[in-house]
Design a protein around this motif. Structure first.
Motif, PDB file in Angstrom:
ATOM      1  N   ARG A 151       0.827  -1.198   0.000  1.00  0.00           N
ATOM      2  CA  ARG A 151       0.000   0.000   0.000  1.00  0.00           C
ATOM      3  C   ARG A 151       0.867   1.256   0.000  1.00  0.00           C
ATOM      4  O   ARG A 151       2.060   1.200   0.277  1.00  0.00           O
ATOM      5  N   TYR A 187       0.861   5.586   1.193  1.00  0.00           N
ATOM      6  CA  TYR A 187       0.315   6.393   2.271  1.00  0.00           C
ATOM      7  C   TYR A 187       0.509   7.875   1.971  1.00  0.00           C
ATOM      8  O   TYR A 187       1.520   8.295   1.408  1.00  0.00           O
ATOM      9  N   ARG A 231       4.282  10.341   4.086  1.00  0.00           N
ATOM     10  CA  ARG A 231       4.193   9.204   4.993  1.00  0.00           C
ATOM     11  C   ARG A 231       4.717   7.969   4.273  1.00  0.00           C
ATOM     12  O   ARG A 231       4.315   7.694   3.133  1.00  0.00           O
ATOM     13  N   ASP A 282       4.572   4.877   5.758  1.00  0.00           N
ATOM     14  CA  ASP A 282       3.796   3.727   6.204  1.00  0.00           C
ATOM     15  C   ASP A 282       2.598   4.236   6.994  1.00  0.00           C
ATOM     16  O   ASP A 282       2.344   5.443   7.059  1.00  0.00           O
ATOM     17  N   ALA A 283       1.847   3.312   7.568  1.00  0.00           N
ATOM     18  CA  ALA A 283       0.618   3.692   8.266  1.00  0.00           C
ATOM     19  C   ALA A 283       0.869   4.303   9.633  1.00  0.00           C
ATOM     20  O   ALA A 283      -0.048   4.804  10.271  1.00  0.00           O
ATOM     21  N   ASN A 293       1.600   7.190  11.735  1.00  0.00           N
ATOM     22  CA  ASN A 293       1.357   8.595  11.370  1.00  0.00           C
ATOM     23  C   ASN A 293       2.513   9.476  11.830  1.00  0.00           C
ATOM     24  O   ASN A 293       2.392  10.294  12.718  1.00  0.00           O
ATOM     25  N   VAL A 317      -4.050   9.757   7.822  1.00  0.00           N
ATOM     26  CA  VAL A 317      -3.286   9.027   6.806  1.00  0.00           C
ATOM     27  C   VAL A 317      -4.263   8.379   5.838  1.00  0.00           C
ATOM     28  O   VAL A 317      -5.116   7.576   6.234  1.00  0.00           O
ATOM     29  N   VAL A 345      -4.797   5.786   2.870  1.00  0.00           N
ATOM     30  CA  VAL A 345      -4.137   4.558   2.441  1.00  0.00           C
ATOM     31  C   VAL A 345      -4.743   4.109   1.129  1.00  0.00           C
ATOM     32  O   VAL A 345      -5.956   4.081   0.961  1.00  0.00           O
TER      33      VAL A 345
END
Length: 428
Positions: free
Chosen positions: A18, A20, A41, A43-44, A46, A209, A211
């Motif tokens: 994914r 971000y 970002r 990654d997830a 924050n 965030v 995604v």
């Protein structure tokens, strides 16, 4: 604005496919949503982990335009994006739609005569500027104000004794004032009383965030660009197409710079790259980017790029022996080698992809049926890759100008070419 907030969602970046994009609301005096600042970002979690400001902004733009989409990211509101001095001086900035984005100049940017001239040029092109992280009045700040539309005052680091004087002096210059890092109700009340126009901070909302699954849109954009490059398209047509994929432009320009040995200075724009190197070289590296895109590997160590690059170069070198001086056929041989593997990139049937690519008939027939001179050459390239003596001899029997020794020699030369051209690779 750089930030360091946290959220409970955790993913494994090594297996996560994914992408971000962070965004934080900017509100007006009534509390209504006015704009979003878009934030890098990886990654997830924050939190921003920024090593290179220009690279971070490139990722933000690519995520906004390609993966998440402008409508999903911004709705009908403006987007604020951080810009470094390098990005301001790069023609990539012209790919940002000035009616949708505010360029937020980072606090570390030093203004000099050249940058003043560049910002004035961008303002004439319709861009609006915000000055980030202002904490006190200074002569330098006063000299910059004619270039900016919005001043972001950092409430967290602006000493309370300086804030009233700073706001009073800024108001004389009739700028939109944005209070950032508004953390508490007291911060908000004071900023309202001082007459700030816009507000941003944790008091209103922490960054969200967004995604999205990693999109293949840049690959489709590459296909469209390659179609234009293979014809007689005007430079303006190429630039218009590339404006839809800023991440692709940055990849292409940086890859060209990494492989364009002997140039006096780096190439800063696609137009310049085309004029200096010609559409032929641009097309070739765009073809290889088709394989590198989204695979998260250095180009020099990506096995699919390695195979496509060496196969294409093998076919070009062999074509040079078969048809010396016939540049169109050499180009066709290179393209045949590259696109003979395109089904591995898109994980789709070759017949379906060939229908979309609209390649020249000899190239298409070579890939589909292994017929014609290019088809025989493709067989020879594949035989060389396997090292199978029987296959190599059969290929030489169909192309008498080639011998097993020549095929071995060409294979080594093709591998050396790829290694040399990717020594200074950067794609990751």
């Amino acid at each position: 604005m750089h930030d360091s907030s946290t959220a409970p969602v955790v993913t494994n970046p090594a297996t996560d496919d994914r992408v971000y994009l962070g965004r934080q609301p900017i509100v007006d005096r009534s509390g209504a949503l006015h704009a979003f600042e878009l934030l890098f970002r990886s990654d997830a979690i924050n939190r921003a982990s920024i090593v290179d400001d220009m690279e971070a902004t490139a990722h933000v733009l690519a995520r906004t335009f390609v993966d998440v989409g402008i409508v999903a990211a911004l709705g009908g509101h403006p987007g604020y994006v951080n810009v470094s001095r390098d990005l301001l001086n790069d023609d990539v900035v012209s790919l940002i739609p000035p009616d949708r984005f505010v360029l937020e100049v980072l606090e570390g940017v030093t203004f000099d005569t050249a940058l003043f001239a560049r910002c004035a040029l961008l303002r004439r092109a319709g861009f609006r500027f915000a000055l980030d992280d202002v904490t006190r009045w200074s002569d330098t700040l006063e000299s910059i104000l004619p270039l900016v539309d919005i001043v972001k005052v950092d409430l967290l680091f602006c000493e309370p004794d300086h804030l009233d004087d700073l706001v009073r002096k800024l108001k004389v210059h009739n700028k939109t004032l944005l209070a950032e890092k508004v953390e508490t109700r007291a911060d908000h009340d004071r900023a309202m009383k001082l007459g700030f126009d816009l507000f941003q901070g944790y008091y209103f909302a922490r960054p969200q965030v967004l995604v999205s699954r990693r999109a293949n849109s840049s690959r489709h954009a590459l296909l469209r660009v390659l179609g234009l490059l293979s014809g007689d398209a005007e430079i303006n047509d190429l630039e218009s197409e590339l404006k839809t994929s800023p991440g692709l432009v940055m990849q292409l320009l940086r890859l060209v710079n990494a492989t364009a040995f002997g140039l006096a200075r780096p190439i800063a724009s696609l137009r310049e790259a085309i004029m200096v190197l010609g559409t032929r070289q641009i097309s070739r590296w765009a073809q290889l980017l088709l394989y590198a895109d989204g695979r998260n590997l250095p180009i020099a160590s990506d096995p699919l790029v390695l195979l496509a690059g060496t196969r294409a170069r093998f076919m070009e070198l062999a074509a040079g022996l078969l048809w010396p001086g016939d540049e169109p056929r050499l180009d066709a041989a290179f393209m045949t080698g590259v696109f003979s593997l395109v089904d591995a990139v898109f994980d789709a049937p070759m017949e379906e992809l060939l229908g979309k690519l609209r390649l020249a008939a000899p190239i298409e027939v070579a890939i589909r049926e292994r017929s014609g001179d290019l088809g025989l050459l493709l067989d020879a390239a594949e035989a060389a890759e396997t090292g199978d003596t029987a296959k190599i001899e059969r290929a030489c029997g169909r192309l008498p100008e080639l011998t097993p020794y020549l095929i071995s020699h060409i294979g080594l030369a093709a591998a050396s070419w790829f290694a040399e051209k990717t020594t200074n690779e950067w794609v990751r």
